[in-house]
Design a protein around this motif. Structure first.
Motif, mmCIF file in Angstrom:
data_model
loop_
_atom_site.group_PDB
_atom_site.id
_atom_site.type_symbol
_atom_site.label_atom_id
_atom_site.label_comp_id
_atom_site.label_asym_id
_atom_site.label_seq_id
_atom_site.Cartn_x
_atom_site.Cartn_y
_atom_site.Cartn_z
ATOM 1 N N PRO A 1 -9.600 3.781 -4.542
ATOM 2 C CA PRO A 1 -9.682 4.237 -3.147
ATOM 3 C C PRO A 1 -9.207 2.912 -2.225
ATOM 4 O O PRO A 1 -8.970 3.330 -1.031
ATOM 5 C CB PRO A 1 -11.177 4.654 -3.174
ATOM 6 C CG PRO A 1 -11.597 4.894 -4.582
ATOM 7 C CD PRO A 1 -10.397 3.766 -5.484
ATOM 8 N N ASP A 2 -10.153 1.887 -2.274
ATOM 9 C CA ASP A 2 -9.825 0.803 -1.304
ATOM 10 C C ASP A 2 -8.271 0.547 -1.211
ATOM 11 O O ASP A 2 -7.855 0.308 0.104
ATOM 12 C CB ASP A 2 -10.479 -0.334 -1.796
ATOM 13 C CG ASP A 2 -12.004 -0.133 -1.843
ATOM 14 O OD1 ASP A 2 -12.310 0.554 -0.962
ATOM 15 O OD2 ASP A 2 -12.726 -0.897 -2.596
ATOM 16 N N THR A 3 -7.465 0.603 -2.208
ATOM 17 C CA THR A 3 -6.292 0.420 -2.034
ATOM 18 C C THR A 3 -5.481 1.480 -1.274
ATOM 19 O O THR A 3 -4.518 1.290 -0.544
ATOM 20 C CB THR A 3 -5.362 0.144 -3.632
ATOM 21 O OG1 THR A 3 -6.264 -0.799 -4.167
ATOM 22 C CG2 THR A 3 -4.032 0.095 -3.532
ATOM 23 N N LEU A 4 -5.776 2.666 -1.629
ATOM 24 C CA LEU A 4 -5.285 3.777 -0.846
ATOM 25 C C LEU A 4 -5.438 3.657 0.506
ATOM 26 O O LEU A 4 -4.331 3.913 1.444
ATOM 27 C CB LEU A 4 -5.604 5.201 -1.320
ATOM 28 C CG LEU A 4 -5.321 5.237 -2.778
ATOM 29 C CD1 LEU A 4 -5.942 6.650 -3.325
ATOM 30 C CD2 LEU A 4 -3.563 5.722 -2.654
ATOM 31 N N PHE A 5 -6.772 3.314 0.927
ATOM 32 C CA PHE A 5 -6.931 3.206 2.338
ATOM 33 C C PHE A 5 -6.456 1.803 3.093
ATOM 34 O O PHE A 5 -5.912 1.923 4.127
ATOM 35 C CB PHE A 5 -8.549 3.070 2.673
ATOM 36 C CG PHE A 5 -9.107 4.310 2.456
ATOM 37 C CD1 PHE A 5 -8.823 5.579 3.409
ATOM 38 C CD2 PHE A 5 -9.728 4.888 1.161
ATOM 39 C CE1 PHE A 5 -9.474 6.811 3.469
ATOM 40 C CE2 PHE A 5 -10.206 6.133 1.168
ATOM 41 C CZ PHE A 5 -10.169 7.130 2.103
ATOM 42 N N PHE A 6 -6.653 0.908 2.405
ATOM 43 C CA PHE A 6 -5.839 -0.347 2.786
ATOM 44 C C PHE A 6 -4.483 -0.442 3.022
ATOM 45 O O PHE A 6 -3.846 -1.012 4.015
ATOM 46 C CB PHE A 6 -6.038 -1.626 1.976
ATOM 47 C CG PHE A 6 -5.589 -2.990 2.377
ATOM 48 C CD1 PHE A 6 -6.232 -3.791 3.278
ATOM 49 C CD2 PHE A 6 -4.745 -3.777 1.836
ATOM 50 C CE1 PHE A 6 -5.873 -4.938 3.730
ATOM 51 C CE2 PHE A 6 -4.171 -4.759 2.098
ATOM 52 C CZ PHE A 6 -4.757 -5.538 3.201
ATOM 53 N N ARG A 7 -3.870 0.336 2.312
ATOM 54 C CA ARG A 7 -2.371 0.467 2.522
ATOM 55 C C ARG A 7 -1.810 1.507 3.303
ATOM 56 O O ARG A 7 -0.732 1.808 3.461
ATOM 57 C CB ARG A 7 -1.687 0.751 1.062
ATOM 58 C CG ARG A 7 -1.641 -0.836 0.213
ATOM 59 C CD ARG A 7 -1.114 -0.552 -1.079
ATOM 60 N NE ARG A 7 -1.142 -1.869 -1.958
ATOM 61 C CZ ARG A 7 -0.915 -1.966 -3.019
ATOM 62 N NH1 ARG A 7 -0.154 -0.903 -3.728
ATOM 63 N NH2 ARG A 7 -0.887 -3.112 -3.635
ATOM 64 N N ARG A 8 -2.988 2.180 3.914
ATOM 65 C CA ARG A 8 -2.832 3.287 5.027
ATOM 66 C C ARG A 8 -2.082 4.329 4.260
ATOM 67 O O ARG A 8 -1.525 5.232 4.788
ATOM 68 C CB ARG A 8 -2.027 2.775 6.141
ATOM 69 C CG ARG A 8 -2.626 1.550 6.745
ATOM 70 C CD ARG A 8 -3.454 1.563 7.903
ATOM 71 N NE ARG A 8 -3.220 2.684 8.858
ATOM 72 C CZ ARG A 8 -4.006 3.242 9.646
ATOM 73 N NH1 ARG A 8 -5.396 3.120 9.421
ATOM 74 N NH2 ARG A 8 -3.763 4.034 10.511
ATOM 75 N N ARG A 9 -2.278 4.636 3.106
ATOM 76 C CA ARG A 9 -1.789 5.760 2.337
ATOM 77 C C ARG A 9 -2.802 7.066 2.490
ATOM 78 O O ARG A 9 -2.532 8.102 2.480
ATOM 79 C CB ARG A 9 -1.376 5.561 0.865
ATOM 80 C CG ARG A 9 -0.292 4.392 0.825
ATOM 81 C CD ARG A 9 -0.063 3.907 -0.505
ATOM 82 N NE ARG A 9 0.149 4.805 -1.534
ATOM 83 C CZ ARG A 9 -0.187 4.435 -2.856
ATOM 84 N NH1 ARG A 9 -0.337 3.453 -3.218
ATOM 85 N NH2 ARG A 9 0.044 5.447 -3.832
ATOM 86 N N LEU A 10 -4.184 6.596 2.555
ATOM 87 C CA LEU A 10 -5.111 7.441 3.165
ATOM 88 C C LEU A 10 -5.669 6.939 4.623
ATOM 89 O O LEU A 10 -5.692 5.629 4.395
ATOM 90 C CB LEU A 10 -6.211 7.721 2.076
ATOM 91 C CG LEU A 10 -5.663 8.564 0.817
ATOM 92 C CD1 LEU A 10 -6.951 8.618 -0.045
ATOM 93 C CD2 LEU A 10 -5.485 9.780 1.288
ATOM 94 N N VAL A 11 -6.069 7.698 5.309
ATOM 95 C CA VAL A 11 -6.421 7.200 6.556
ATOM 96 C C VAL A 11 -7.730 7.669 6.973
ATOM 97 O O VAL A 11 -7.941 8.889 6.963
ATOM 98 C CB VAL A 11 -5.465 7.343 7.861
ATOM 99 C CG1 VAL A 11 -5.962 7.120 9.101
ATOM 100 C CG2 VAL A 11 -3.997 6.695 7.766
#
Length: 164
Positions: free
Chosen positions: A105-115
């Motif tokens: 989850p941290d990767t998805l948010f860090f890469r702005r794939r989830l906001v």
């Protein structure tokens, strides 16, 4: 010939956009019943207390779907519109990667794939809640389906940042 997981993903790509055409009342009924049944144990254990008295908006941008979600007396509630404190937004493939645990989850948010927008403290509490939920709560057939589809998305690398 398509592999079964690739075939499943292709089928999902065709069927998921139809969800946006489903009347919201039917979406709400199906989601509330399903979520409350699947998460009955964590709800009874107050795992969703971060949502008590708060509303979160979940937006699946590429499918043009959105739901407002809250917890009231250990029951999850869905609304079309509500005074939301936080919004979590992404494309369906990113949510699939999150649900299937194929991507951190941290990767998805860090890469702005989830906001996350709005009350980031509440958003992070919800992200941590999602990450802490035991996949064994899901029916085994559903967990296998999620894992297989998530693995296929991870292998094809076709997940994209929000709005791309």
């Amino acid at each position: 010939m398509l592999k079964p997981r690739a075939h499943l993903l292709k089928l999902g790509e065709r069927l998921l956009p139809l969800a946006a055409r489903t009347p919201f009342t039917l979406q709400r009924i199906a989601l509330e019943r399903s979520l409350n049944q699947v998460f009955a144990e964590p709800l009874a254990d107050h795992a969703f207390e971060a949502l008590e008295g708060h509303w979160m908006r979940l937006e699946v941008v590429d499918l043009k779907l959105a739901w407002c979600l809250s917890c009231d007396r250990q029951k999850l509630r869905i609304a079309e519109q509500a005074p939301v404190q936080v919004t979590i937004r992404g494309n369906w493939r990113e949510f699939l990667l999150l649900a299937s645990r194929q991507e951190d989850p941290d990767t998805l948010f860090f890469r702005r794939r989830l906001v996350i927008e709005g009350d980031t403290e509440l958003g992070l509490a919800i992200k941590n809640l999602i990450d802490s939920l035991d996949p064994d709560l899901l029916p085994s057939w559903l967990w296998k389906l999620l894992q297989g589809a998530g693995q296929e998305v991870a292998l094809t690398g076709r997940a994209q940042p929000v709005g791309a």
